[in-house]
Design an enzyme around this catalytic site. Structure first.
Site, mmCIF file in Angstrom:
data_model
loop_
_atom_site.group_PDB
_atom_site.id
_atom_site.type_symbol
_atom_site.label_atom_id
_atom_site.label_comp_id
_atom_site.label_asym_id
_atom_site.label_seq_id
_atom_site.Cartn_x
_atom_site.Cartn_y
_atom_site.Cartn_z
ATOM 1 N N THR A 47 8.531 -0.367 -0.581
ATOM 2 C CA THR A 47 9.787 -1.013 -0.793
ATOM 3 C C THR A 47 10.162 -1.477 -2.353
ATOM 4 O O THR A 47 11.300 -1.521 -2.636
ATOM 5 C CB THR A 47 10.097 -2.302 0.362
ATOM 6 O OG1 THR A 47 9.781 -1.816 1.443
ATOM 7 C CG2 THR A 47 11.461 -2.892 -0.056
ATOM 8 N N SER B 88 4.510 3.294 2.866
ATOM 9 C CA SER B 88 3.067 2.915 3.236
ATOM 10 C C SER B 88 2.532 3.670 4.743
ATOM 11 O O SER B 88 1.285 3.498 4.949
ATOM 12 C CB SER B 88 2.613 1.612 2.868
ATOM 13 O OG SER B 88 2.975 1.028 4.148
ATOM 14 N N THR C 45 4.378 -2.825 2.164
ATOM 15 C CA THR C 45 3.904 -3.978 2.783
ATOM 16 C C THR C 45 3.387 -3.494 3.993
ATOM 17 O O THR C 45 2.554 -4.513 4.716
ATOM 18 C CB THR C 45 4.963 -5.174 2.825
ATOM 19 O OG1 THR C 45 6.063 -4.597 3.664
ATOM 20 C CG2 THR C 45 5.341 -5.456 1.358
ATOM 21 N N ASP C 46 3.891 -2.624 4.866
ATOM 22 C CA ASP C 46 3.484 -2.202 6.277
ATOM 23 C C ASP C 46 1.856 -2.060 6.315
ATOM 24 O O ASP C 46 1.518 -2.501 7.438
ATOM 25 C CB ASP C 46 4.266 -1.043 6.678
ATOM 26 C CG ASP C 46 5.660 -1.480 6.921
ATOM 27 O OD1 ASP C 46 6.042 -2.895 6.950
ATOM 28 O OD2 ASP C 46 6.321 -0.407 7.306
HETATM 29 C C1 SIN Z 1 6.244 0.394 3.338
HETATM 30 O O1 SIN Z 1 5.455 -0.193 3.910
HETATM 31 O O2 SIN Z 1 6.309 1.381 2.526
HETATM 32 C C2 SIN Z 1 7.779 -0.047 3.728
HETATM 33 C C3 SIN Z 1 7.865 -1.443 3.995
HETATM 34 C C4 SIN Z 1 7.745 -2.144 2.778
HETATM 35 O O3 SIN Z 1 7.282 -1.901 1.686
HETATM 36 O O4 SIN Z 1 7.953 -3.307 2.790
#
Ligand code: SIN
Length: 328
Positions: A14, A60, A93-94
């Site tokens: 993100t 991710s 973050t995932d």
């Molecule tokens: C991801 O994990 O690539 C999408 C969600 C995020 O980065 O918050």
């Protein structure tokens, strides 16, 4: 004074996401260059020298074993360069909590390695990516950040890559750690460390000292009220190890116990973890007197899986793997 040189390895997420102007939802992750995020951080290039590597541009959820191995090799090569002082990895973050633990076990350097990301895409009002990236760069260039294992910087908090866990899918303060303290905090560019990781990591990790071409296949099986143990037979067909997400202290029914014992006799390595966030599970004489299963210690099932995937590249000896679960 000579400026520190920081390598930024971009992988997507993100922080590099874009969507409708101002909005925080319905965007695509990993679509813009981290260069654009850097451009919105005032003075950053006056403070440090930056080399930017766009390694992957993915959400991710597209990170897999092979990308983990490529990322480790990439970080090791950067860390080997004498003029690089620290490394920042931008990541979705995932699955940041999985990648950070994998890197914590596999990269072979004491130089600071810091993961960061964002909850809001670059096009959102008050995007959090630029500030997280700014603090991650400042942390990676800080002299006290050496030798603390792979860290994550999010919302002014310094987490150990071993312990970080995503706890919110809508707040920008989206991470916490299981029961144990984080490593410290930041205020703007100031770094305050409050603890030191005691579990083995990076240069002290046995997994950072041997080349790994493929990881062992390990699956996760969730136990819940009335769950059929047939899922275990299915998973055992294609996996060398299975992490059980039990209830409470890593518990499950008698039917599951029996099936686990049978599959263990056939060579499958089992680890008991728990659905309970704050849980500690060791090999247990009462629940599992034959020590069929190993205990996940205080690792989440997802992190326990990573440790088992790496352990099985070295040995199938349960005593040795148990030792890894106690020490890593
Ligand atoms: C991801 O994990 O690539 C999408 C969600 C995020 O980065 O918050």
């Amino acid at each position: 004074m000579k400026k520190k040189k920081i390598a930024i390895v971009a992988t997507g997420g993100t922080i590099a996401g874009s969507g409708a102007a101002g909005k925080t939802t319905n965007y695509e992750a990993g679509t813009i260059s981290v260069d654009e995020v850097l451009a919105s951080i005032p003075d950053i290039r006056d403070r440090v020298e930056i080399v930017l590597d766009n390694l992957f541009s993915v959400d991710s959820n597209e990170i897999d074993d092979q990308r983990w191995l490529i990322l480790t090799e990439h970080i090791n090569k950067l860390a080997d360069q004498q003029d690089i002082d620290g490394i920042v990895v931008t990541h979705g973050t995932d699955t940041m909590e999985e990648t950070s633990y994998f890197l914590n076990l596999t990269v072979n350097t004491l130089k600071p390695v810091v993961l960061t990301g964002a909850m809001r895409p670059a096009t959102a009002t008050s995007a959090d990516g630029p500030f997280n990236l700014f603090q991650a760069i400042m942390l990676a260039s800080h002299s006290e950040a050496w030798g603390r294992g792979v860290m994550c910087l999010f919302s002014s908090t310094i987490f150990s890559g071993r312990d970080i866990q995503k706890i919110s899918n809508y707040k920008i303060d989206a991470f916490d750690q299981r029961a144990f303290a984080n490593l410290g905090y930041m205020k703007d560019d100031e770094v305050y460390f409050s603890s030191q990781p005691l579990k083995r990591h990076t240069t002290y990790s046995v997994f950072s000292r041997k080349p790994i071409n493929d990881l062992a296949h390990v699956a996760i099986a969730d136990y819940y009220v009335g769950a059929s143990p047939d899922i275990l037979d299915f998973l055992a067909q294609n996996n060398e190890g299975i992490v059980i997400v039990g209830t409470g202290s890593g518990n499950y029914s008698k039917e599951w116990r029996q099936r686990i014992e049978e599959l263990s006799d056939q060579g499958i390595i089992f680890v008991r973890a728990s659905r309970v966030t704050n849980s500690i599970i060791f090999q247990d004489d009462y629940f599992d007197p034959k020590h069929v299963c190993l205990g996940a210690n205080n690792l989440s099932p997802y992190k326990a899986r990573i440790l088992l995937m790496l352990s099985l590249t070295i040995t199938k000896d349960k005593k040795v793997i148990n030792d890894y679960f106690l020490n890593y």
